[in-house]
Scaffold this motif. Sequence first.
Motif, mmCIF file in Angstrom:
data_model
loop_
_atom_site.group_PDB
_atom_site.id
_atom_site.type_symbol
_atom_site.label_atom_id
_atom_site.label_comp_id
_atom_site.label_asym_id
_atom_site.label_seq_id
_atom_site.Cartn_x
_atom_site.Cartn_y
_atom_site.Cartn_z
ATOM 1 N N VAL A 37 -12.822 1.752 -8.083
ATOM 2 C CA VAL A 37 -11.655 1.748 -8.960
ATOM 3 C C VAL A 37 -10.410 1.783 -8.066
ATOM 4 O O VAL A 37 -10.340 2.570 -7.121
ATOM 5 N N ILE A 38 -9.446 0.928 -8.366
ATOM 6 C CA ILE A 38 -8.205 0.853 -7.599
ATOM 7 C C ILE A 38 -7.047 1.197 -8.543
ATOM 8 O O ILE A 38 -6.947 0.649 -9.648
ATOM 9 N N ILE A 39 -6.190 2.100 -8.087
ATOM 10 C CA ILE A 39 -5.055 2.559 -8.889
ATOM 11 C C ILE A 39 -3.764 2.093 -8.213
ATOM 12 O O ILE A 39 -3.575 2.305 -7.011
ATOM 13 N N TRP A 98 2.228 -0.518 -5.781
ATOM 14 C CA TRP A 98 1.731 0.129 -4.570
ATOM 15 C C TRP A 98 0.327 0.651 -4.843
ATOM 16 O O TRP A 98 0.111 1.402 -5.797
ATOM 17 N N ALA A 99 -0.625 0.255 -4.013
ATOM 18 C CA ALA A 99 -1.991 0.751 -4.138
ATOM 19 C C ALA A 99 -2.026 2.217 -3.708
ATOM 20 O O ALA A 99 -1.715 2.539 -2.558
ATOM 21 N N TYR A 100 -2.421 3.091 -4.629
ATOM 22 C CA TYR A 100 -2.375 4.528 -4.353
ATOM 23 C C TYR A 100 -3.446 4.908 -3.331
ATOM 24 O O TYR A 100 -4.586 4.470 -3.412
ATOM 25 N N ASP A 101 -3.052 5.743 -2.373
ATOM 26 C CA ASP A 101 -3.940 6.182 -1.297
ATOM 27 C C ASP A 101 -3.858 7.693 -1.198
ATOM 28 O O ASP A 101 -2.786 8.261 -0.963
ATOM 29 N N ALA A 102 -4.983 8.365 -1.383
ATOM 30 C CA ALA A 102 -5.028 9.821 -1.342
ATOM 31 C C ALA A 102 -5.173 10.369 0.069
ATOM 32 O O ALA A 102 -5.214 11.585 0.256
ATOM 33 N N GLY A 103 -5.255 9.504 1.065
ATOM 34 C CA GLY A 103 -5.420 9.968 2.438
ATOM 35 C C GLY A 103 -4.183 10.678 2.955
ATOM 36 O O GLY A 103 -3.072 10.464 2.490
ATOM 37 N N THR A 104 -4.387 11.563 3.933
ATOM 38 C CA THR A 104 -3.281 12.270 4.577
ATOM 39 C C THR A 104 -3.399 12.086 6.084
ATOM 40 O O THR A 104 -4.261 12.702 6.703
ATOM 41 N N ASN A 156 0.855 -1.178 0.000
ATOM 42 C CA ASN A 156 0.000 0.000 0.000
ATOM 43 C C ASN A 156 0.893 1.231 0.000
ATOM 44 O O ASN A 156 2.071 1.165 -0.329
ATOM 45 N N TRP A 157 0.359 2.376 0.397
ATOM 46 C CA TRP A 157 1.042 3.656 0.193
ATOM 47 C C TRP A 157 1.630 4.225 1.476
ATOM 48 O O TRP A 157 2.112 5.358 1.483
ATOM 49 N N ASP A 158 1.632 3.472 2.579
ATOM 50 C CA ASP A 158 2.018 4.095 3.847
ATOM 51 C C ASP A 158 3.523 4.133 4.078
ATOM 52 O O ASP A 158 3.995 4.745 5.043
ATOM 53 N N GLY A 159 4.299 3.469 3.214
ATOM 54 C CA GLY A 159 5.748 3.577 3.296
ATOM 55 C C GLY A 159 6.400 2.827 4.439
ATOM 56 O O GLY A 159 7.575 3.051 4.718
ATOM 57 N N ASP A 160 5.667 1.935 5.122
ATOM 58 C CA ASP A 160 6.302 1.174 6.202
ATOM 59 C C ASP A 160 7.003 -0.049 5.623
ATOM 60 O O ASP A 160 7.095 -0.223 4.407
ATOM 61 N N ASN A 161 7.491 -0.924 6.492
ATOM 62 C CA ASN A 161 8.264 -2.071 6.023
ATOM 63 C C ASN A 161 7.416 -3.325 5.852
ATOM 64 O O ASN A 161 7.955 -4.417 5.702
ATOM 65 N N SER A 162 6.096 -3.179 5.883
ATOM 66 C CA SER A 162 5.222 -4.343 5.760
ATOM 67 C C SER A 162 4.646 -4.433 4.345
ATOM 68 O O SER A 162 4.002 -3.498 3.874
ATOM 69 N N PRO A 163 4.848 -5.558 3.660
ATOM 70 C CA PRO A 163 4.240 -5.753 2.340
ATOM 71 C C PRO A 163 2.889 -6.467 2.396
ATOM 72 O O PRO A 163 2.481 -7.080 1.415
ATOM 73 N N GLY A 169 -9.310 1.671 3.089
ATOM 74 C CA GLY A 169 -10.043 2.901 3.358
ATOM 75 C C GLY A 169 -10.462 3.647 2.105
ATOM 76 O O GLY A 169 -10.114 3.278 0.978
ATOM 77 N N GLU A 170 -11.187 4.737 2.311
ATOM 78 C CA GLU A 170 -11.704 5.523 1.196
ATOM 79 C C GLU A 170 -10.601 6.157 0.369
ATOM 80 O O GLU A 170 -10.786 6.458 -0.807
ATOM 81 N N GLY A 171 -9.426 6.390 0.953
ATOM 82 C CA GLY A 171 -8.341 7.000 0.201
ATOM 83 C C GLY A 171 -7.850 6.154 -0.957
ATOM 84 O O GLY A 171 -7.261 6.673 -1.909
ATOM 85 N N THR A 172 -8.094 4.844 -0.893
ATOM 86 C CA THR A 172 -7.667 3.934 -1.963
ATOM 87 C C THR A 172 -8.808 3.604 -2.911
ATOM 88 O O THR A 172 -8.561 3.206 -4.052
ATOM 89 N N MET A 173 -10.047 3.769 -2.469
ATOM 90 C CA MET A 173 -11.199 3.413 -3.292
ATOM 91 C C MET A 173 -11.696 4.651 -4.032
ATOM 92 O O MET A 173 -12.211 5.591 -3.427
#
Length: 485
Positions: A396-398, A410-416, A286-293, A424-428
């Motif tokens: 739609v998933i980007i 990486w699944a794009y997430d618009a959340g901040t 996902n888009w959170d940049g942590d070390n978990s895939p 969550g909604e940031g990815t959907m």
Amino acid sequence: MRRLPFMVFTILVSLATLPVVAGSTDVFTGILTVTWGDPMRGEEGTPPTVFHLTEDNGASHRLAVDPALLHMVGGLQHLLGQRVRVTTTTDETTRTVLLLEKLGGAKSVTVVTGSQPWVSVMCKFPDVADEPQDLAFFQNMFDNSPGRLDHYWRELSYGTIDVVGSTAAGWVILPENQDHYIPVPGEGCLDGDPDNDADLGALFADCTAAADHLIDFSNGGNPYVGINLMFNSDLDGCAWGGGWSATLDGVSKVWRTTWEPPWGYENVSVMAHEMGHGFGLPHSNNWDGDNSPYDNSWDVMSDAWYWAGWDATYGTIGKHTIAYHKADILGWISAAKIFEPSPDSATSIVIDDLALVTTPNYRMARIEIPGSSRYYTVEVRGWTGMYDANLPGEAVIIHEIDPGRSEPAWAYDAGTPPGNDSSGEGTMWRVGETFTDPAAEISLSIDSQTPDGFEITIAVGDSGLVFSDGFEDGDTGAWSVAVGG
């Protein structure tokens, strides 16, 4: 309006900037294989990705490969199972790769098609008496019944593959006790010390040798494509999947291989995940940049445990994998079902749910990011079929694809900030929302929902539709998104 966070991506580096480890320098030529380790549900830690080079004489060397070097050579996918030359420096037991060279031409996408028979080998440690499941359990796992592996792979591949001809044998007894193969049973793979990982090579060699009187790995001239090594007790805290180069019953090749503890084969989603590694699929993220895939809720090759179904016999059921894996690695989506926009264009298309068995419309879109090797994939996911019936929603998933990353998608997430997972909604992306990458001159608006998917307008280049609000900075690559724009 949703503001997209600035992300820092891997930067290509020269070999001179890679770390140099003191010790002798050696050059090896052979077949490169990769195995991915995956912890059980709820376990925390950075999972290992292990590289091995197998020489023509059968000698195997575990390699430490810097991610920057992998990025330089374009990522893993064109190296898996290929002949390479490596220059390494050795410090105690670790061979660190300083130079990696692929021998031969470029590896193209080869469609995985037809029957893909696997054999499951049930192996016991002599100091562990337990036999967690019987032979029928392992044989029936390959059935063409809903939730079983033949049914699963047929549906994921749109009928392109099956696992007809798969079978199982055992229990056979290994020659050594558990601690001979596994220095830290139950936890070693997550502690960051490679010396505590299970000895996958010894487990492969001893398990297949112990079963050789029961199994003809050449399968009468139609060799099994893969081997599931099923153990009667825990390994090092991980289940493993990938490839292993070996000669069995006169057949020399890279065998698609999984190494399964009881919690692995008692959850068919784990079997699907590790067999996916056997087919060459990496993790996504996902888009959170942590070390978990394991945070991409839309992909069995990331989150195999959550947003999934359940079977009374075979535990958690796998969901579908993502469009990037189906199209660009396995070749299961034909070019006619992939929309690729023309330069300086704005086009409205319909993309149907990725899990539909058949569709008259597109299954995905692929949008190149100018001046880079990166691109976006666009897919539709929802509650289609039994395997995706428990996904977070219909949307739609980007994905942003960077082939040089260890997890290219990486699944794009618009959340901040982005969510801890992609449920969550940031990815959907839903009707009325617009994704834009102004620096790349890419815009994607969700226009309407159809019975089986979404109508989407994709604009690239000088189309007149790319969103701009004055906040974007083409030099830094900051991103933004408009909602209802």
